[in-house]
Design a protein around this motif. Sequence first.
Motif, PDB file in Angstrom:
ATOM      1  N   LYS A  23     -52.155  34.590 -40.823  1.00  0.00           N
ATOM      2  CA  LYS A  23     -52.384  33.248 -40.292  1.00  0.00           C
ATOM      3  C   LYS A  23     -53.031  32.357 -41.371  1.00  0.00           C
ATOM      4  CE  LYS A  23     -54.373  31.099 -36.239  1.00  0.00           C
ATOM      5  NZ  LYS A  23     -55.389  31.296 -35.238  1.00  0.00           N
ATOM      6  N   ILE A  24     -54.012  32.972 -42.054  1.00  0.00           N
ATOM      7  CA  ILE A  24     -54.683  32.201 -43.104  1.00  0.00           C
ATOM      8  C   ILE A  24     -53.678  31.821 -44.192  1.00  0.00           C
ATOM      9  CG2 ILE A  24     -56.404  32.330 -44.970  1.00  0.00           C
ATOM     10  CD1 ILE A  24     -58.041  34.132 -43.014  1.00  0.00           C
ATOM     11  N   GLN A  25     -52.807  32.840 -44.537  1.00  0.00           N
ATOM     12  CA  GLN A  25     -51.801  32.558 -45.575  1.00  0.00           C
ATOM     13  C   GLN A  25     -50.898  31.406 -45.133  1.00  0.00           C
ATOM     14  OE1 GLN A  25     -50.033  36.410 -46.073  1.00  0.00           O
ATOM     15  NE2 GLN A  25     -50.870  36.606 -48.137  1.00  0.00           N
ATOM     16  N   ASN A  26     -50.432  31.499 -43.859  1.00  0.00           N
ATOM     17  CA  ASN A  26     -49.558  30.445 -43.344  1.00  0.00           C
ATOM     18  C   ASN A  26     -50.263  29.110 -43.367  1.00  0.00           C
ATOM     19  OD1 ASN A  26     -47.455  32.004 -42.852  1.00  0.00           O
ATOM     20  ND2 ASN A  26     -47.853  32.321 -40.667  1.00  0.00           N
ATOM     21  N   TYR A  27     -51.506  29.138 -42.915  1.00  0.00           N
ATOM     22  CA  TYR A  27     -52.263  27.896 -42.838  1.00  0.00           C
ATOM     23  C   TYR A  27     -52.403  27.286 -44.221  1.00  0.00           C
ATOM     24  CZ  TYR A  27     -56.042  24.641 -42.351  1.00  0.00           C
ATOM     25  OH  TYR A  27     -56.791  23.510 -42.410  1.00  0.00           O
ATOM     26  N   SER A  28     -52.753  28.200 -45.191  1.00  0.00           N
ATOM     27  CA  SER A  28     -52.973  27.630 -46.518  1.00  0.00           C
ATOM     28  C   SER A  28     -51.668  27.131 -47.111  1.00  0.00           C
ATOM     29  CB  SER A  28     -53.679  28.622 -47.436  1.00  0.00           C
ATOM     30  OG  SER A  28     -52.811  29.703 -47.672  1.00  0.00           O
ATOM     31  N   THR A  29     -50.546  27.845 -46.833  1.00  0.00           N
ATOM     32  CA  THR A  29     -49.269  27.373 -47.372  1.00  0.00           C
ATOM     33  C   THR A  29     -48.933  26.023 -46.732  1.00  0.00           C
ATOM     34  OG1 THR A  29     -48.618  29.649 -47.226  1.00  0.00           O
ATOM     35  CG2 THR A  29     -46.904  28.083 -47.828  1.00  0.00           C
ATOM     36  N   MET A  30     -49.091  25.947 -45.387  1.00  0.00           N
ATOM     37  CA  MET A  30     -48.751  24.701 -44.685  1.00  0.00           C
ATOM     38  C   MET A  30     -49.632  23.556 -45.143  1.00  0.00           C
ATOM     39  SD  MET A  30     -48.067  25.641 -40.773  1.00  0.00           S
ATOM     40  CE  MET A  30     -48.090  23.922 -40.343  1.00  0.00           C
ATOM     41  N   SER A  31     -50.920  23.822 -45.189  1.00  0.00           N
ATOM     42  CA  SER A  31     -51.807  22.700 -45.457  1.00  0.00           C
ATOM     43  C   SER A  31     -51.601  22.148 -46.865  1.00  0.00           C
ATOM     44  CB  SER A  31     -53.265  23.088 -45.227  1.00  0.00           C
ATOM     45  OG  SER A  31     -53.624  24.065 -46.158  1.00  0.00           O
ATOM     46  N   LYS A  32     -51.206  23.029 -47.783  1.00  0.00           N
ATOM     47  CA  LYS A  32     -50.989  22.519 -49.148  1.00  0.00           C
ATOM     48  C   LYS A  32     -49.785  21.593 -49.238  1.00  0.00           C
ATOM     49  CE  LYS A  32     -53.403  25.833 -51.865  1.00  0.00           C
ATOM     50  NZ  LYS A  32     -53.350  26.959 -52.780  1.00  0.00           N
ATOM     51  N   PHE A  33     -48.794  21.840 -48.389  1.00  0.00           N
ATOM     52  CA  PHE A  33     -47.569  21.030 -48.484  1.00  0.00           C
ATOM     53  C   PHE A  33     -47.514  19.927 -47.429  1.00  0.00           C
ATOM     54  CE2 PHE A  33     -46.586  24.805 -50.835  1.00  0.00           C
ATOM     55  CZ  PHE A  33     -45.903  24.319 -51.932  1.00  0.00           C
ATOM     56  N   ASP A  34     -48.462  19.938 -46.530  1.00  0.00           N
ATOM     57  CA  ASP A  34     -48.456  18.943 -45.463  1.00  0.00           C
ATOM     58  C   ASP A  34     -49.002  17.604 -45.918  1.00  0.00           C
ATOM     59  OD1 ASP A  34     -47.298  20.303 -43.503  1.00  0.00           O
ATOM     60  OD2 ASP A  34     -49.067  20.455 -42.213  1.00  0.00           O
ATOM     61  N   MET A  35     -48.674  16.602 -45.123  1.00  0.00           N
ATOM     62  CA  MET A  35     -49.229  15.272 -45.367  1.00  0.00           C
ATOM     63  C   MET A  35     -50.740  15.300 -45.090  1.00  0.00           C
ATOM     64  SD  MET A  35     -47.983  11.945 -43.348  1.00  0.00           S
ATOM     65  CE  MET A  35     -46.367  11.898 -44.046  1.00  0.00           C
ATOM     66  N   PRO A  36     -51.545  14.677 -45.912  1.00  0.00           N
ATOM     67  CA  PRO A  36     -52.985  14.689 -45.642  1.00  0.00           C
ATOM     68  C   PRO A  36     -53.300  14.044 -44.284  1.00  0.00           C
ATOM     69  CG  PRO A  36     -52.492  13.482 -47.669  1.00  0.00           C
ATOM     70  CD  PRO A  36     -51.190  13.888 -47.085  1.00  0.00           C
ATOM     71  N   ASP A  37     -54.389  14.518 -43.689  1.00  0.00           N
ATOM     72  CA  ASP A  37     -54.733  14.071 -42.333  1.00  0.00           C
ATOM     73  C   ASP A  37     -54.778  12.552 -42.198  1.00  0.00           C
ATOM     74  OD1 ASP A  37     -54.903  16.639 -41.614  1.00  0.00           O
ATOM     75  OD2 ASP A  37     -57.105  16.755 -41.627  1.00  0.00           O
ATOM     76  N   ARG A  38     -55.286  11.876 -43.228  1.00  0.00           N
ATOM     77  CA  ARG A  38     -55.481  10.435 -43.061  1.00  0.00           C
ATOM     78  C   ARG A  38     -54.168   9.666 -42.886  1.00  0.00           C
ATOM     79  NH1 ARG A  38     -56.228  11.643 -48.248  1.00  0.00           N
ATOM     80  NH2 ARG A  38     -55.145  10.458 -49.845  1.00  0.00           N
ATOM     81  N   TYR A  39     -53.036  10.292 -43.282  1.00  0.00           N
ATOM     82  CA  TYR A  39     -51.745   9.610 -43.092  1.00  0.00           C
ATOM     83  C   TYR A  39     -51.089   9.969 -41.763  1.00  0.00           C
ATOM     84  CZ  TYR A  39     -51.475   7.539 -47.718  1.00  0.00           C
ATOM     85  OH  TYR A  39     -51.701   6.765 -48.812  1.00  0.00           O
ATOM     86  N   ARG A  40     -51.601  11.049 -41.120  1.00  0.00           N
ATOM     87  CA  ARG A  40     -50.938  11.493 -39.881  1.00  0.00           C
ATOM     88  C   ARG A  40     -50.983  10.396 -38.830  1.00  0.00           C
ATOM     89  NH1 ARG A  40     -52.506  17.441 -39.848  1.00  0.00           N
ATOM     90  NH2 ARG A  40     -51.503  18.040 -41.805  1.00  0.00           N
ATOM     91  N   GLY A  41     -49.880  10.261 -38.102  1.00  0.00           N
ATOM     92  CA  GLY A  41     -49.816   9.235 -37.057  1.00  0.00           C
ATOM     93  C   GLY A  41     -49.456   7.870 -37.636  1.00  0.00           C
ATOM     94  N   ASN A  42     -49.324   7.789 -38.957  1.00  0.00           N
ATOM     95  CA  ASN A  42     -48.966   6.513 -39.593  1.00  0.00           C
ATOM     96  C   ASN A  42     -47.584   6.604 -40.229  1.00  0.00           C
ATOM     97  OD1 ASN A  42     -51.487   5.085 -39.186  1.00  0.00           O
ATOM     98  ND2 ASN A  42     -52.365   6.563 -40.590  1.00  0.00           N
ATOM     99  N   ASP A  43     -46.797   7.589 -39.772  1.00  0.00           N
ATOM    100  CA  ASP A  43     -45.549   7.857 -40.490  1.00  0.00           C
ATOM    101  C   ASP A  43     -44.356   7.038 -39.997  1.00  0.00           C
ATOM    102  OD1 ASP A  43     -45.887   9.277 -38.188  1.00  0.00           O
ATOM    103  OD2 ASP A  43     -44.946  11.113 -38.896  1.00  0.00           O
ATOM    104  N   LYS A  44     -44.503   6.335 -38.882  1.00  0.00           N
ATOM    105  CA  LYS A  44     -43.364   5.567 -38.357  1.00  0.00           C
ATOM    106  C   LYS A  44     -43.378   4.157 -38.973  1.00  0.00           C
ATOM    107  CE  LYS A  44     -40.892   5.206 -34.033  1.00  0.00           C
ATOM    108  NZ  LYS A  44     -40.771   4.110 -33.144  1.00  0.00           N
ATOM    109  N   SER A  45     -42.211   3.701 -39.440  1.00  0.00           N
ATOM    110  CA  SER A  45     -42.134   2.339 -39.976  1.00  0.00           C
ATOM    111  C   SER A  45     -40.882   1.670 -39.425  1.00  0.00           C
ATOM    112  CB  SER A  45     -42.067   2.363 -41.507  1.00  0.00           C
ATOM    113  OG  SER A  45     -41.532   1.140 -41.976  1.00  0.00           O
ATOM    114  N   VAL A  46     -41.083   0.537 -38.795  1.00  0.00           N
ATOM    115  CA  VAL A  46     -39.939  -0.190 -38.234  1.00  0.00           C
ATOM    116  C   VAL A  46     -38.970  -0.601 -39.342  1.00  0.00           C
ATOM    117  CG1 VAL A  46     -41.078  -2.468 -38.254  1.00  0.00           C
ATOM    118  CG2 VAL A  46     -39.302  -2.018 -36.587  1.00  0.00           C
ATOM    119  N   TRP A  47     -39.512  -0.867 -40.556  1.00  0.00           N
ATOM    120  CA  TRP A  47     -38.639  -1.326 -41.652  1.00  0.00           C
ATOM    121  C   TRP A  47     -37.742  -0.210 -42.127  1.00  0.00           C
ATOM    122  CZ3 TRP A  47     -39.167  -5.945 -40.513  1.00  0.00           C
ATOM    123  CH2 TRP A  47     -40.406  -6.455 -40.172  1.00  0.00           C
ATOM    124  N   VAL A  48     -38.331   0.960 -42.305  1.00  0.00           N
ATOM    125  CA  VAL A  48     -37.536   2.112 -42.770  1.00  0.00           C
ATOM    126  C   VAL A  48     -36.419   2.368 -41.759  1.00  0.00           C
ATOM    127  CG1 VAL A  48     -37.623   4.591 -43.247  1.00  0.00           C
ATOM    128  CG2 VAL A  48     -39.500   3.116 -44.002  1.00  0.00           C
TER     129      VAL A  48
END
Length: 449
Positions: A23-48
Amino acid sequence: MLSKLSLLRSVTSVYSLTPAIKKIQNYSTMSKFDMPDRYRGNDKSVWVEYIQLALKYKPLNLGQGFPDFYAPENVTKALAATTTSENPLLNQYTRGFGHPRLVNAVAKLYSKILKRDLDPNNEVLITAGAYEALYDTIMGHTNPGDEWIIIEPFFDCYVPMVRIAGGVPRFIPLKQKKTSGIISSADWVFDKRAMERLFNEKTKGIIINTPHNPVGKVFTLDELQFIADLAKKWNVLVVSDEVYEWIVYEPYQHIRIASLPGMYERTITIGSAGKTFSVTGWKIGWAYGPANLLRNLQVVHQSMVYTCSTPIQEAVAIGFEEESARFGQPDCYFVSLAKELLPKRDYMAKFLTDVGMSPTIPEGGYFMMANWSGLENKVKLEEEQDANKDYRFTKWMTKNVGVQGIPPSAFYSEEHKHLGEDNVRYCFIKKDENLQKASEILMKWKSCE
Ligand code: PMP
Ligand code: GLN
C-alpha cells in the motif's frame, strides 16, 4: 553468497508479500505522479472543453472571445517591421519587468488618464497576457487563509488562482433586478448589504471586472465608490480587471477605481493588449499600481516567465504611442473600436430577440448574455450529460444547430451555478457576414418544428 541481483529480488518479493508495504509503495508511486493537492478540483476549464468542441463540430463560433477580422494595420505592420528590423536586439530577451519602450508608453498613457506620474520601471509590469498579471497579483498577495471577494459571474480563472495560492474565495452575485422587457447590463446589480457583510479581518482584497465579462456591465461611480469605501474601511487591496476598458458604448463611461480619491495606493489595475488592439493571440498584458504592490508581482513574474516576447512588446509600444498621439479623436482605436462594435451589438440583440431569447444589452465589452429558457422545448437537453442546463443547452446547440456559445454557469461558484443556467454567452466581435450567418441559422432552426 547471494549475488546483489538475487538479494534485491528476494527483498522485493518479501516486500511484495506484505500488504501494508504494498500500500505504501502504491501510495508513494501514485503520489509522485499525481497532481499536487492544491490543483485538485481546479482541473475543469470551460475554454479547454469548448475549444475542443468547436474543433470537433466546426460550428459558427460565438464562444471564446476573439475577433475573426484583421487587427489594426499599425500594430500588425509594426510587428512585421520589428522582427526584420536593423536592430538585432529586438528579437532577443528584453528587460524582465517590461520592454523599456512599452513600459514608457504604458506609464505615459495612464499618467495622463490618472493625472499622476507613474514610474515606468516600478509602477508598471508587462506580463504574458492579463492572465499572468492576474496570476502575479493573486500569488504575490495571498497567504493561506486570505479571503478574496469575487463578484459573480466572474472571469473563471480568478477562482482557481485564489485557491491555488491557498486563499479562500468569497462570492457575491450580480442579480438581475429586471427580467422582462429590454434588459440592460445596468440591471445586473450586487446587493450592497450582502457585499458589506463579506468584508472581515481575513479579507485580503476584492477583484472587480469593469467592463464586465460576461455580463457587459460598466460599474457606476456609485458602485465603485461603495466598493472603494469598504476597501478603505477594511484596509484591503482592489484588483481591477479592466481588459475591456476601451470597449464602452455611449453614453456609458469607464471609470477606473484607481482614479477615485485614496484608491491608487491600494489598487492593482490590469489590462490586455489582446483586447486593446484586437490581437488576443499576442498574449501581452500589464498591471499598474503603486511600487510597493507591484514589487510583489515582480517577484512572482521573475521566478516564472522572467520576461515576455520582445518584438510583440515593441509592436504594442508602437501601437500605444500612435494611439496616444491621437487620443480622444474619432480615428483613435481606443474610440473607434466601440463605435465599430455598436451596430454588431445591436444586430445580435435583435436576432437573439427574434429567435425567442431575452438578451441583456451590454454597456461594454463584446459579450452578450441571453436567456434561452423560452426555447427549452425546442432543445433536447436530455441528450447531453452535464449537470448544468446551460452546458447541455450550449453543447446541444453546437452539435445540432451549429452555433456555439459559452455556458455562463462556468462563471459562478458551485453554490450559485443555478443563477447562470438559463443564460448563454455569445461573442459579437465578429465579421458582419458571420453574425448574419448566425442569425440565419438560428432563425431557420426556430422556424422548423
Ligand atoms: N480578464 C478578462 C475579464 C478576460 O475576459 C480575459 C480574456 N481576454 C482576460 C482577463 C485574459 O486576457 P489575456 O488574453 O490578455 O490573458
Ligand atoms: N477572455 C476570452 C473569453 O472570455 C478568452 C478566454 C480564454 O480563452 N481563456 O472568451
